[in-house]
Write a protein that holds these residues in place. Structure first.
Motif, PDB file in Angstrom:
ATOM      1  N   THR A 157       1.576  22.238 -12.443  1.00 13.28           N
ATOM      2  CA  THR A 157       1.775  21.176 -11.455  1.00 13.28           C
ATOM      3  C   THR A 157       3.256  20.790 -11.375  1.00 13.28           C
ATOM      4  O   THR A 157       3.787  20.545 -10.281  1.00 13.28           O
ATOM      5  CB  THR A 157       0.914  19.952 -11.808  1.00 13.28           C
ATOM      6  OG1 THR A 157      -0.441  20.360 -11.970  1.00 13.28           O
ATOM      7  CG2 THR A 157       0.978  18.892 -10.726  1.00 13.28           C
ATOM      8  N   ALA A 158       3.931  20.750 -12.506  1.00 15.70           N
ATOM      9  CA  ALA A 158       5.361  20.428 -12.509  1.00 15.70           C
ATOM     10  C   ALA A 158       6.167  21.544 -11.844  1.00 15.70           C
ATOM     11  O   ALA A 158       7.169  21.278 -11.170  1.00 15.70           O
ATOM     12  CB  ALA A 158       5.845  20.204 -13.931  1.00 15.70           C
ATOM     13  N   TYR A 159       5.750  22.781 -12.015  1.00 21.48           N
ATOM     14  CA  TYR A 159       6.426  23.911 -11.380  1.00 21.48           C
ATOM     15  C   TYR A 159       6.351  23.792  -9.855  1.00 21.48           C
ATOM     16  O   TYR A 159       7.264  24.207  -9.149  1.00 21.48           O
ATOM     17  CB  TYR A 159       5.777  25.222 -11.858  1.00 21.48           C
ATOM     18  CG  TYR A 159       6.382  26.451 -11.244  1.00 21.48           C
ATOM     19  CD1 TYR A 159       7.623  26.923 -11.660  1.00 21.48           C
ATOM     20  CD2 TYR A 159       5.723  27.139 -10.231  1.00 21.48           C
ATOM     21  CE1 TYR A 159       8.188  28.055 -11.085  1.00 21.48           C
ATOM     22  CE2 TYR A 159       6.275  28.269  -9.654  1.00 21.48           C
ATOM     23  CZ  TYR A 159       7.509  28.725 -10.083  1.00 21.48           C
ATOM     24  OH  TYR A 159       8.059  29.844  -9.513  1.00 21.48           O
ATOM     25  N   ARG A 160       5.273  23.183  -9.361  1.00 18.22           N
ATOM     26  CA  ARG A 160       5.106  22.973  -7.913  1.00 18.22           C
ATOM     27  C   ARG A 160       5.833  21.716  -7.437  1.00 18.22           C
ATOM     28  O   ARG A 160       5.641  21.285  -6.304  1.00 18.22           O
ATOM     29  CB  ARG A 160       3.624  22.864  -7.565  1.00 18.22           C
ATOM     30  CG  ARG A 160       2.879  24.141  -7.789  1.00 18.22           C
ATOM     31  CD  ARG A 160       1.436  23.968  -7.412  1.00 18.22           C
ATOM     32  NE  ARG A 160       0.689  25.193  -7.636  1.00 18.22           N
ATOM     33  CZ  ARG A 160      -0.604  25.291  -7.617  1.00 18.22           C
ATOM     34  NH1 ARG A 160      -1.329  24.214  -7.350  1.00 18.22           N
ATOM     35  NH2 ARG A 160      -1.199  26.429  -7.818  1.00 18.22           N
ATOM     36  N   ARG A 161       6.629  21.135  -8.277  1.00 18.39           N
ATOM     37  CA  ARG A 161       7.449  19.954  -7.993  1.00 18.39           C
ATOM     38  C   ARG A 161       6.618  18.708  -7.665  1.00 18.39           C
ATOM     39  O   ARG A 161       6.989  17.897  -6.838  1.00 18.39           O
ATOM     40  CB  ARG A 161       8.450  20.237  -6.876  1.00 18.39           C
ATOM     41  CG  ARG A 161       9.392  21.345  -7.202  1.00 18.39           C
ATOM     42  CD  ARG A 161      10.637  21.235  -6.373  1.00 18.39           C
ATOM     43  NE  ARG A 161      11.516  22.357  -6.656  1.00 18.39           N
ATOM     44  CZ  ARG A 161      12.495  22.333  -7.548  1.00 18.39           C
ATOM     45  NH1 ARG A 161      12.694  21.261  -8.257  1.00 18.39           N
ATOM     46  NH2 ARG A 161      13.246  23.385  -7.733  1.00 18.39           N
ATOM     47  N   ARG A 162       5.513  18.591  -8.329  1.00 17.09           N
ATOM     48  CA  ARG A 162       4.697  17.375  -8.232  1.00 17.09           C
ATOM     49  C   ARG A 162       4.756  16.703  -9.610  1.00 17.09           C
ATOM     50  O   ARG A 162       3.808  16.709 -10.380  1.00 17.09           O
ATOM     51  CB  ARG A 162       3.271  17.738  -7.842  1.00 17.09           C
ATOM     52  CG  ARG A 162       3.208  18.386  -6.456  1.00 17.09           C
ATOM     53  CD  ARG A 162       1.813  18.733  -6.038  1.00 17.09           C
ATOM     54  NE  ARG A 162       1.014  17.511  -5.921  1.00 17.09           N
ATOM     55  CZ  ARG A 162      -0.317  17.498  -6.039  1.00 17.09           C
ATOM     56  NH1 ARG A 162      -0.969  18.606  -6.266  1.00 17.09           N
ATOM     57  NH2 ARG A 162      -0.973  16.373  -5.923  1.00 17.09           N
ATOM     58  N   PHE A 163       5.922  16.117  -9.897  1.00 13.06           N
ATOM     59  CA  PHE A 163       6.203  15.635 -11.242  1.00 13.06           C
ATOM     60  C   PHE A 163       5.350  14.428 -11.643  1.00 13.06           C
ATOM     61  O   PHE A 163       4.948  14.312 -12.802  1.00 13.06           O
ATOM     62  CB  PHE A 163       7.698  15.303 -11.364  1.00 13.06           C
ATOM     63  CG  PHE A 163       8.570  16.499 -11.168  1.00 13.06           C
ATOM     64  CD1 PHE A 163       8.587  17.520 -12.101  1.00 13.06           C
ATOM     65  CD2 PHE A 163       9.365  16.619 -10.043  1.00 13.06           C
ATOM     66  CE1 PHE A 163       9.375  18.627 -11.928  1.00 13.06           C
ATOM     67  CE2 PHE A 163      10.155  17.720  -9.858  1.00 13.06           C
ATOM     68  CZ  PHE A 163      10.174  18.741 -10.795  1.00 13.06           C
ATOM     69  N   ALA A 181       2.010  15.735 -12.515  1.00 11.66           N
ATOM     70  CA  ALA A 181       2.112  16.516 -13.750  1.00 11.66           C
ATOM     71  C   ALA A 181       2.183  15.597 -14.971  1.00 11.66           C
ATOM     72  O   ALA A 181       1.552  15.863 -16.002  1.00 11.66           O
ATOM     73  CB  ALA A 181       3.334  17.422 -13.697  1.00 11.66           C
ATOM     74  N   ALA A 182       2.930  14.515 -14.854  1.00 12.22           N
ATOM     75  CA  ALA A 182       3.029  13.574 -15.969  1.00 12.22           C
ATOM     76  C   ALA A 182       1.682  12.905 -16.240  1.00 12.22           C
ATOM     77  O   ALA A 182       1.298  12.702 -17.399  1.00 12.22           O
ATOM     78  CB  ALA A 182       4.089  12.520 -15.654  1.00 12.22           C
ATOM     79  N   ARG A 183       0.964  12.587 -15.188  1.00 12.23           N
ATOM     80  CA  ARG A 183      -0.349  11.969 -15.354  1.00 12.23           C
ATOM     81  C   ARG A 183      -1.330  12.937 -16.012  1.00 12.23           C
ATOM     82  O   ARG A 183      -2.089  12.556 -16.911  1.00 12.23           O
ATOM     83  CB  ARG A 183      -0.883  11.519 -13.989  1.00 12.23           C
ATOM     84  CG  ARG A 183      -2.068  10.602 -14.088  1.00 12.23           C
ATOM     85  CD  ARG A 183      -2.496  10.040 -12.741  1.00 12.23           C
ATOM     86  NE  ARG A 183      -1.424   9.225 -12.156  1.00 12.23           N
ATOM     87  CZ  ARG A 183      -0.899   9.432 -10.947  1.00 12.23           C
ATOM     88  NH1 ARG A 183      -1.337  10.400 -10.189  1.00 12.23           N
ATOM     89  NH2 ARG A 183       0.063   8.648 -10.492  1.00 12.23           N
ATOM     90  N   ILE A 184      -1.315  14.188 -15.600  1.00 12.23           N
ATOM     91  CA  ILE A 184      -2.202  15.198 -16.201  1.00 12.23           C
ATOM     92  C   ILE A 184      -1.846  15.405 -17.658  1.00 12.23           C
ATOM     93  O   ILE A 184      -2.731  15.537 -18.526  1.00 12.23           O
ATOM     94  CB  ILE A 184      -2.124  16.522 -15.399  1.00 12.23           C
ATOM     95  CG1 ILE A 184      -2.727  16.328 -14.015  1.00 12.23           C
ATOM     96  CG2 ILE A 184      -2.835  17.643 -16.142  1.00 12.23           C
ATOM     97  CD1 ILE A 184      -2.485  17.491 -13.062  1.00 12.23           C
ATOM     98  N   ALA A 185      -0.543  15.433 -17.981  1.00  7.68           N
ATOM     99  CA  ALA A 185      -0.113  15.602 -19.373  1.00  7.68           C
ATOM    100  C   ALA A 185      -0.594  14.425 -20.231  1.00  7.68           C
ATOM    101  O   ALA A 185      -1.027  14.615 -21.377  1.00  7.68           O
ATOM    102  CB  ALA A 185       1.406  15.718 -19.434  1.00  7.68           C
TER     103      ALA A 185
END
Length: 156
Positions: A21-27, A30-34
């Protein structure tokens, strides 16, 4: 042991999804999923998973949960019966006690102070109103009828 391994695998998979998700620039996502994926790992490291597994397979723990459920059912049942039967609850009893403590200082002060009129009108004729009520003081049930209506409306 299996539960700990499963939680660790879920955490690793979640962190992998967060990386994609972070690679797709949805930071933000991505932080929420992490954050969500680190929760199972944290539970394993604190020992909460081992405690939960030990509790899940313990007959004593299940009996305890049953006792707690029975207590909750008794509380809920008595509250429902109390509401239906009109038995005053804690709030109603407190309000009634406060009202009794407040009480009127002079009960006659709330009654109208219109006495019987005996004087004749200014014109000298006695054909007009004599002033005030002719019945004197009002009956006690008349004085509190509006209060009784309010109390009945609220079920007291």
């Amino acid at each position: 042991m299996i539960a700990e391994t499963l939680c660790a695998a879920v955490s690793v998979a979640g962190l992998g999804i967060a990386g994609i998700t972070a690679y797709r620039r949805r930071f933000l996502a991505a932080a929420r999923i992490a954050a969500y994926s680190l929760v199972p790992l944290g539970l394993v490291l604190t020992g909460a998973v081992a405690w939960a597994v030990d509790t899940a397979f313990s007959p004593t723990a299940w009996i305890g949960f049953g006792v707690l459920g029975g207590a909750w059912a008794l509380f809920a049942t008595t509250r429902a019966v109390e509401r239906r039967s009109g038995v005053p609850g804690r709030k109603e009893r407190k309000a009634a006690a406060a009202a009794a403590r407040r009480g009127a200082v002079a009960p006659e002060a709330s009654a109208p102070s219109l006495g019987r009129g005996t004087a004749a009108p200014a014109g000298g004729k006695s054909g007009g109103r004599t002033g005030g009520r002719t019945g004197g003081k009002a009956a006690p049930d008349e004085d509190f009828s509006d209060i009784e209506a309010i109390l009945k409306k609220h079920g007291i």
